[in-house]
Design a protein around this motif. Structure first.
Motif, PDB file in Angstrom:
ATOM      1  N   PHE A  48       3.756  18.959 101.294  1.00 63.01           N
ATOM      2  CA  PHE A  48       3.568  18.572 100.027  1.00 63.01           C
ATOM      3  C   PHE A  48       4.684  18.306  99.365  1.00 63.01           C
ATOM      4  CE2 PHE A  48      -0.576  20.866  99.269  1.00 63.01           C
ATOM      5  CZ  PHE A  48      -1.516  19.607  99.173  1.00 63.01           C
ATOM      6  N   ARG A  49       4.981  17.205  98.372  1.00 65.57           N
ATOM      7  CA  ARG A  49       5.864  16.960  97.291  1.00 65.57           C
ATOM      8  C   ARG A  49       5.918  18.404  96.544  1.00 65.57           C
ATOM      9  NH1 ARG A  49       5.505  13.960  91.470  1.00 65.57           N
ATOM     10  NH2 ARG A  49       7.504  14.432  90.775  1.00 65.57           N
ATOM     11  N   ASP A  50       7.448  18.565  96.404  1.00 65.90           N
ATOM     12  CA  ASP A  50       7.631  19.825  95.679  1.00 65.90           C
ATOM     13  C   ASP A  50       7.888  19.736  94.396  1.00 65.90           C
ATOM     14  OD1 ASP A  50       8.779  22.070  94.887  1.00 65.90           O
ATOM     15  OD2 ASP A  50      10.389  22.415  96.551  1.00 65.90           O
TER      16      ASP A  50
ATOM     17  N   PHE B  88       2.853  20.298  95.292  1.00 65.58           N
ATOM     18  CA  PHE B  88       2.877  21.630  95.380  1.00 65.58           C
ATOM     19  C   PHE B  88       3.624  22.259  94.102  1.00 65.58           C
ATOM     20  CE2 PHE B  88       4.327  26.045  96.458  1.00 65.58           C
ATOM     21  CZ  PHE B  88       3.333  26.860  96.553  1.00 65.58           C
ATOM     22  N   GLU B  89       3.276  23.236  93.438  1.00 64.56           N
ATOM     23  CA  GLU B  89       4.118  24.078  92.523  1.00 64.56           C
ATOM     24  C   GLU B  89       3.780  25.734  92.445  1.00 64.56           C
ATOM     25  OE1 GLU B  89       3.759  21.734  88.918  1.00 64.56           O
ATOM     26  OE2 GLU B  89       1.762  22.740  88.228  1.00 64.56           O
TER      27      GLU B  89
ATOM     28  N   ILE C  41       5.289  27.076 101.892  1.00 65.27           N
ATOM     29  CA  ILE C  41       4.105  26.239 101.951  1.00 65.27           C
ATOM     30  C   ILE C  41       4.693  24.714 101.870  1.00 65.27           C
ATOM     31  CG2 ILE C  41       2.383  25.693 100.132  1.00 65.27           C
ATOM     32  CD1 ILE C  41       2.214  28.527  99.374  1.00 65.27           C
ATOM     33  N   VAL C  42       5.753  24.328 101.520  1.00 61.52           N
ATOM     34  CA  VAL C  42       6.124  23.007 101.097  1.00 61.52           C
ATOM     35  C   VAL C  42       6.509  22.538 102.696  1.00 61.52           C
ATOM     36  CG1 VAL C  42       7.869  21.530 100.285  1.00 61.52           C
ATOM     37  CG2 VAL C  42       6.924  23.140  98.786  1.00 61.52           C
TER      38      VAL C  42
ATOM     39  N   GLU D 262      -5.354  25.427 106.861  1.00 54.77           N
ATOM     40  CA  GLU D 262      -4.758  26.503 107.820  1.00 54.77           C
ATOM     41  C   GLU D 262      -3.210  26.343 107.501  1.00 54.77           C
ATOM     42  OE1 GLU D 262      -4.897  29.275 111.012  1.00 54.77           O
ATOM     43  OE2 GLU D 262      -6.575  28.417 109.976  1.00 54.77           O
ATOM     44  N   LYS D 263      -2.763  25.166 107.313  1.00 53.40           N
ATOM     45  CA  LYS D 263      -1.476  25.097 107.023  1.00 53.40           C
ATOM     46  C   LYS D 263      -0.970  25.710 105.828  1.00 53.40           C
ATOM     47  CE  LYS D 263      -0.563  20.885 109.653  1.00 53.40           C
ATOM     48  NZ  LYS D 263       0.001  19.193 109.634  1.00 53.40           N
TER      49      LYS D 263
END
Length: 275
Positions: free
Chosen positions: A120-122, A88-89, A114-115, A164-165
């Motif tokens: 997700f990998r940040d 994610f970015e 969100i992370v 949803e997450k």
């Protein structure tokens, strides 16, 4: 009423990124609809408008025009990434503009949430010269929620519970950034509601790392007829000087002050302060 404009990327003839049996336009729309549902169902005084609620094509100009015409307080563009990476970015506009510190602050909360929700990998908090970030007249950010051409990311994006997450991360981050009040489980009592004796709703009209910039904002507010004071707020080891333009026991009075500030060209957000 807080106005949140959520823009699901692509649509219609513009498929967006494609991979692993998924089309970006469909995934972004599903996430955006969930953001709207969660925010309006769980928080008081939040209205979410989508740039599109079906599979239609919209130009970038149409998207920003709609948000600006509505007078949105926050613009979020939802996307899925591609190009062989993973994770994610998020992005804010890379130019110089008066609301940049506030925009980065809001993005900070949303990005981290969100992370946290997705695992997700940040990939980092970034800046870019994207049209939807440059041409909007409110706090605006863009999220890239996983890679559609990465088998691992795509396998998660195929599950409704994972979308949803992602949506909940967007909402929780925004709620924390702006101090939204959760609806009671028993439903609304019908009015704005009064706060407990030790709770105040502070209207923040700018948050700055440099104190002189905060003092400059105070002078601008004074010329416009608004009194304010500075509040030093520590976040992740850094000090931000927040310009407080009103502290109220009743949230509706804070929202009225927000409206008055907006009419005078000042962006603001409400922060819940407890003594």
């Amino acid at each position: 009423m807080f106005k949140w404009f959520v823009d699901p990327g692509h649509g219609g003839r513009d498929l967006g990124a494609v991979g692993n049996g998924l089309q970006e336009k469909n995934v972004t729309l599903a996430i955006a609809k969930k953001i709207k549902s969660i925010a309006e169902r769980e928080y008081e005084g939040v209205q979410v408008r989508l740039s599109r609620s079906s599979d239609v094509y919209l130009s970038l100009n149409e998207r920003t025009r709609m948000a600006n015409s509505w007078g949105a307080d926050l613009f979020t563009s939802v996307h899925i990434n591609a190009g062989g990476g993973t994770g994610f970015e998020s992005f804010i506009y890379n130019g110089n503009y008066s609301r940049k510190v506030q925009t980065d602050r809001v993005r900070f909360f949303v990005h981290d949430e969100i992370v946290n929700q997705t695992g997700f990998r940040d990939r980092g908090k970034k800046q870019a010269n994207f049209h939807v970030l440059r041409e909007t007249r409110m706090t605006a950010h863009l999220t890239e929620n996983g890679f559609i051409d990465n088998a691992s990311d795509a396998s998660k994006l195929k599950f409704d519970a994972f979308l949803e997450k992602i949506a909940r991360g967007h909402v929780l981050g925004a709620a924390r950034a702006y101090g939204w009040k959760r609806k009671s489980s028993g439903g609304s009592s019908g009015g704005s509601g009064s706060s407990s004796s030790g709770t105040f709703y502070r209207v923040i009209t700018g948050s700055f790392k440099n104190r002189s910039n905060a003092e400059k904002r105070q002078q601008e507010l004074k010329k416009a007829g608004f009194d304010s004071f500075l509040d030093a707020d520590k976040h992740k080891g850094e000090t931000f000087y927040r310009v407080v333009t009103g502290s109220f026991k009743d949230r509706s009075n804070a929202e009225k002050r927000q409206g008055d500030l907006k009419q005078n060209g000042f962006d603001s957000f409400i922060d819940i302060y407890k003594k």
